[in-house]
Design a protein around this motif. Structure first.
Motif, PDB file in Angstrom:
ATOM      1  N   TRP A 227     -31.918  13.381  -7.069  1.00 35.56           N
ATOM      2  CA  TRP A 227     -30.922  13.376  -8.133  1.00 35.56           C
ATOM      3  C   TRP A 227     -31.312  14.244  -9.323  1.00 35.56           C
ATOM      4  O   TRP A 227     -30.528  14.372 -10.262  1.00 35.56           O
ATOM      5  CB  TRP A 227     -30.667  11.937  -8.609  1.00 35.56           C
ATOM      6  CG  TRP A 227     -30.059  11.066  -7.573  1.00 35.56           C
ATOM      7  CD1 TRP A 227     -30.689  10.103  -6.838  1.00 35.56           C
ATOM      8  CD2 TRP A 227     -28.697  11.076  -7.145  1.00 35.56           C
ATOM      9  NE1 TRP A 227     -29.808   9.504  -5.977  1.00 35.56           N
ATOM     10  CE2 TRP A 227     -28.568  10.078  -6.143  1.00 35.56           C
ATOM     11  CE3 TRP A 227     -27.565  11.816  -7.502  1.00 35.56           C
ATOM     12  CZ2 TRP A 227     -27.357   9.820  -5.497  1.00 35.56           C
ATOM     13  CZ3 TRP A 227     -26.367  11.561  -6.865  1.00 35.56           C
ATOM     14  CH2 TRP A 227     -26.272  10.569  -5.875  1.00 35.56           C
ATOM     15  N   VAL A 231     -28.618  19.116  -7.366  1.00 35.80           N
ATOM     16  CA  VAL A 231     -28.307  17.915  -6.589  1.00 35.80           C
ATOM     17  C   VAL A 231     -27.329  18.271  -5.478  1.00 35.80           C
ATOM     18  O   VAL A 231     -26.235  18.798  -5.743  1.00 35.80           O
ATOM     19  CB  VAL A 231     -27.704  16.820  -7.486  1.00 35.80           C
ATOM     20  CG1 VAL A 231     -27.463  15.545  -6.680  1.00 35.80           C
ATOM     21  CG2 VAL A 231     -28.608  16.534  -8.678  1.00 35.80           C
ATOM     22  N   THR A 243     -25.814  19.177 -10.825  1.00 36.30           N
ATOM     23  CA  THR A 243     -27.133  19.355 -11.424  1.00 36.30           C
ATOM     24  C   THR A 243     -27.381  18.215 -12.405  1.00 36.30           C
ATOM     25  O   THR A 243     -26.444  17.550 -12.854  1.00 36.30           O
ATOM     26  CB  THR A 243     -27.263  20.690 -12.190  1.00 36.30           C
ATOM     27  OG1 THR A 243     -26.355  20.684 -13.293  1.00 36.30           O
ATOM     28  CG2 THR A 243     -26.986  21.867 -11.293  1.00 36.30           C
ATOM     29  N   SER A 244     -28.634  18.024 -12.727  1.00 37.19           N
ATOM     30  CA  SER A 244     -28.968  17.055 -13.776  1.00 37.19           C
ATOM     31  C   SER A 244     -30.241  17.504 -14.472  1.00 37.19           C
ATOM     32  O   SER A 244     -31.017  18.299 -13.930  1.00 37.19           O
ATOM     33  CB  SER A 244     -29.159  15.648 -13.196  1.00 37.19           C
ATOM     34  OG  SER A 244     -30.415  15.537 -12.551  1.00 37.19           O
ATOM     35  N   GLU A 273     -28.512  14.837 -19.032  1.00 30.58           N
ATOM     36  CA  GLU A 273     -27.149  15.235 -18.680  1.00 30.58           C
ATOM     37  C   GLU A 273     -26.972  15.266 -17.171  1.00 30.58           C
ATOM     38  O   GLU A 273     -27.939  15.400 -16.403  1.00 30.58           O
ATOM     39  CB  GLU A 273     -26.824  16.616 -19.252  1.00 30.58           C
ATOM     40  CG  GLU A 273     -27.625  17.744 -18.628  1.00 30.58           C
ATOM     41  CD  GLU A 273     -27.050  19.121 -18.951  1.00 30.58           C
ATOM     42  OE1 GLU A 273     -26.445  19.272 -20.017  1.00 30.58           O
ATOM     43  OE2 GLU A 273     -27.218  20.040 -18.114  1.00 30.58           O
ATOM     44  N   SER A 274     -25.703  15.153 -16.742  1.00 32.18           N
ATOM     45  CA  SER A 274     -25.299  15.298 -15.347  1.00 32.18           C
ATOM     46  C   SER A 274     -24.118  16.255 -15.316  1.00 32.18           C
ATOM     47  O   SER A 274     -23.224  16.158 -16.165  1.00 32.18           O
ATOM     48  CB  SER A 274     -24.865  13.947 -14.761  1.00 32.18           C
ATOM     49  OG  SER A 274     -25.803  12.933 -15.045  1.00 32.18           O
ATOM     50  N   ARG A 275     -24.088  17.168 -14.334  1.00 32.73           N
ATOM     51  CA  ARG A 275     -22.997  18.141 -14.241  1.00 32.73           C
ATOM     52  C   ARG A 275     -22.504  18.289 -12.807  1.00 32.73           C
ATOM     53  O   ARG A 275     -23.284  18.174 -11.864  1.00 32.73           O
ATOM     54  CB  ARG A 275     -23.443  19.535 -14.715  1.00 32.73           C
ATOM     55  CG  ARG A 275     -23.870  19.637 -16.145  1.00 32.73           C
ATOM     56  CD  ARG A 275     -24.075  21.098 -16.523  1.00 32.73           C
ATOM     57  NE  ARG A 275     -24.606  21.240 -17.867  1.00 32.73           N
ATOM     58  CZ  ARG A 275     -24.551  22.355 -18.579  1.00 32.73           C
ATOM     59  NH1 ARG A 275     -23.988  23.432 -18.072  1.00 32.73           N
ATOM     60  NH2 ARG A 275     -25.062  22.404 -19.789  1.00 32.73           N
ATOM     61  N   SER A 276     -21.228  18.580 -12.665  1.00 33.47           N
ATOM     62  CA  SER A 276     -20.661  18.919 -11.362  1.00 33.47           C
ATOM     63  C   SER A 276     -19.239  19.426 -11.560  1.00 33.47           C
ATOM     64  O   SER A 276     -18.595  19.138 -12.573  1.00 33.47           O
ATOM     65  CB  SER A 276     -20.640  17.705 -10.426  1.00 33.47           C
ATOM     66  OG  SER A 276     -20.011  18.028  -9.192  1.00 33.47           O
ATOM     67  N   VAL A 282     -20.078  13.738 -10.912  1.00 32.46           N
ATOM     68  CA  VAL A 282     -20.769  13.654 -12.205  1.00 32.46           C
ATOM     69  C   VAL A 282     -21.162  12.204 -12.464  1.00 32.46           C
ATOM     70  O   VAL A 282     -22.300  11.901 -12.839  1.00 32.46           O
ATOM     71  CB  VAL A 282     -19.874  14.174 -13.359  1.00 32.46           C
ATOM     72  CG1 VAL A 282     -20.554  13.916 -14.707  1.00 32.46           C
ATOM     73  CG2 VAL A 282     -19.600  15.653 -13.210  1.00 32.46           C
ATOM     74  N   ILE A 285     -24.046  10.917 -10.222  1.00 30.60           N
ATOM     75  CA  ILE A 285     -25.367  11.355 -10.674  1.00 30.60           C
ATOM     76  C   ILE A 285     -25.834  10.490 -11.844  1.00 30.60           C
ATOM     77  O   ILE A 285     -26.980  10.013 -11.880  1.00 30.60           O
ATOM     78  CB  ILE A 285     -25.337  12.837 -11.080  1.00 30.60           C
ATOM     79  CG1 ILE A 285     -24.999  13.718  -9.878  1.00 30.60           C
ATOM     80  CG2 ILE A 285     -26.689  13.251 -11.681  1.00 30.60           C
ATOM     81  CD1 ILE A 285     -24.735  15.177 -10.230  1.00 30.60           C
ATOM     82  N   THR A 286     -24.939  10.264 -12.784  1.00 29.36           N
ATOM     83  CA  THR A 286     -25.286   9.443 -13.942  1.00 29.36           C
ATOM     84  C   THR A 286     -25.646   8.025 -13.516  1.00 29.36           C
ATOM     85  O   THR A 286     -26.610   7.430 -14.023  1.00 29.36           O
ATOM     86  CB  THR A 286     -24.118   9.422 -14.940  1.00 29.36           C
ATOM     87  OG1 THR A 286     -23.831  10.764 -15.351  1.00 29.36           O
ATOM     88  CG2 THR A 286     -24.455   8.594 -16.168  1.00 29.36           C
ATOM     89  N   TYR A 289     -29.193   7.702 -12.258  1.00 30.10           N
ATOM     90  CA  TYR A 289     -30.182   7.600 -13.337  1.00 30.10           C
ATOM     91  C   TYR A 289     -30.223   6.183 -13.907  1.00 30.10           C
ATOM     92  O   TYR A 289     -31.302   5.605 -14.119  1.00 30.10           O
ATOM     93  CB  TYR A 289     -29.874   8.614 -14.450  1.00 30.10           C
ATOM     94  CG  TYR A 289     -30.475   9.964 -14.205  1.00 30.10           C
ATOM     95  CD1 TYR A 289     -31.739  10.276 -14.679  1.00 30.10           C
ATOM     96  CD2 TYR A 289     -29.792  10.936 -13.482  1.00 30.10           C
ATOM     97  CE1 TYR A 289     -32.312  11.516 -14.462  1.00 30.10           C
ATOM     98  CE2 TYR A 289     -30.347  12.188 -13.245  1.00 30.10           C
ATOM     99  CZ  TYR A 289     -31.607  12.474 -13.730  1.00 30.10           C
ATOM    100  OH  TYR A 289     -32.172  13.699 -13.491  1.00 30.10           O
TER     101      TYR A 289
END
Length: 401
Positions: A227, A231, A243-244, A273-276, A282, A285-286, A289
């Motif tokens: 993660w 990702v 991505t994170s 941060e989390s991105r997609s 998104v 991913i969060t 975490y």
């Protein structure tokens, strides 16, 4: 279409010399307003909004908005908007721009600020050229946003009623003027407070609950689960991508994480941060975490059997979007790039853009590059050819029927 390249470069050099990091845009806003007036824009057409009153970070001024009435045979066509951002990253403070052949470089060991003084130069040049050449064009709004670099705050909090109801917008921020960006990732910003228990690390370490160990276990779990960083979940066309990153790790505002080596750390604050391009991913991913921090907190206990605790908070920083290539704004963008001699390349961005929020506000927005290279680094430079091409592109977008 051609523009006065020397005047366009002079404006860019003028703006690059003015400091204006995120939240401190008052000086550059004044300089842009002065340059607009120098180009023939009436002072009454230039104003600041009150977006800064709604931004939850100290911000000196609002967004700068300019209203240009339509002219000639196009005066009653639907309004269009051109936008950029005024702020730079803190690394640009103290920049000393200088011209070196067909490049603009930096004499100081800082970032240059082409991101996004280039966009500011392009929009002011657009207004000046329309007035100088007395060109026919529809009603136009120019929008110079604040605090883009720290979360797209200016675009997020602009009131759409202040923009004059544009039917489409063109954002200038990036490298290649031929790149037609019609989509971008979305992102969560998250933060976690790790609550342990302090104890003397030499006398009674077993009585403490180490927030540092909770952090270490959580991050190891995130990494092992795939993660962190790039990702990828699944395979082939069904794979979910994102991505994170884990950012600042502190003991709170202005404090280190831990006070001494002989005290078990009882508190750590972490931001990430989390991105997609996929809004649901998104959140996945969060959630990964959050689950890792919750699991790690339960694993770290003291001699009394008490475990650590966490407080995890996440919020949407900006939403992903992808516009259809059949939309009028995309067709206009592609045609304009071709008209100024470029080879249009339709793409999506892996970074957030002010366009994320404009699309969310209901204004379809295409983003173009401006000649920036190596932004946010001390190696930053500006390609003057690409900058001039972007100026010509803006003029073509404004005047094509």
């Amino acid at each position: 279409m051609t523009v006065d390249a020397d005047a366009a470069t002079d404006r860019l050099m003028r703006f690059l010399a003015v400091e204006g990091v995120s939240g401190q845009e008052k000086a550059i806003g004044r300089e842009i307003a002065a340059a607009l007036r120098d180009g023939g824009v009436p002072a009454k057409a230039i104003r600041l909004d009150d977006a800064n009153s709604r931004i939850p970070l100290p911000t000196e001024t609002g967004n700068l908005i300019v209203d240009l009435p339509g002219r000639g045979t196009m005066h009653n066509q639907p309004r269009i908007m051109f936008m950029t951002h005024m702020d730079t990253v803190p690394l640009c403070a103290g920049a000393q721009p200088k011209i070196s052949g067909r490049k603009i470089v930096n004499a100081a060991k800082t970032a240059l600020g082409g991101d996004n003084r280039c966009g500011c130069g392009i929009l002011v040049t657009l207004a000046a050229e329309l007035i100088r050449e007395k060109l026919d064009h529809p009603p136009i709004t120019l929008l110079f946003c604040v605090r883009e670099e720290t979360g797209l705050w200016g675009a997020r909090h602009v009131k759409t009623d202040d923009l004059g109801a544009p039917v489409m917008a063109f954002n200038f921020d990036g490298s290649s003027a031929s790149g037609v960006t019609i989509g971008a990732v979305g992102a969560d910003r998250w933060q976690v407070e790790i609550l342990g228990r302090a104890s003397h690390a030499g006398v009674a370490p077993e009585r403490g609950i180490s927030a540092t160990m909770i952090l270490a276990l959580a991050l190891a779990d995130v990494k092992a689960g795939g993660w962190f960083g790039k990702v990828v979940k699944g395979k082939g066309k069904d794979a979910k991508l994102g991505t994170s990153n884990v950012g600042p790790v502190t003991g709170g505002e202005g404090r280190p994480a831990g006070d001494a080596t002989n005290v078990v750390t009882d508190y750590i604050h972490v931001r990430g941060e989390s991105r997609s391009h996929d809004a649901k991913f998104v959140r996945e991913i969060t959630k990964a975490y959050k689950a890792a921090f919750e699991k790690a907190a339960k694993q770290v206990t003291n001699s009394d059997g008490k475990a650590g605790r966490i407080k995890f908070k996440a919020e949407t920083d900006y939403h992903p979007f992808r516009m259809k290539e059949s939309l009028p704004v995309v067709k206009r963008a592609v045609a304009a790039v071709s008209d100024v001699g470029g080879a249009p390349t339709i793409r999506a961005s892996n970074g957030g853009l002010d366009a994320n929020w404009m699309v969310r506000h209901g204004v379809p927005t295409v983003t173009f590059g401006t000649g920036q290279n190596e932004p946010h680094t001390i190696d930053e430079w500006i390609n003057r050819d690409e900058y001039e091409r972007a100026c010509a592109l803006a003029l073509r977008l404004a005047t094509m029927r």
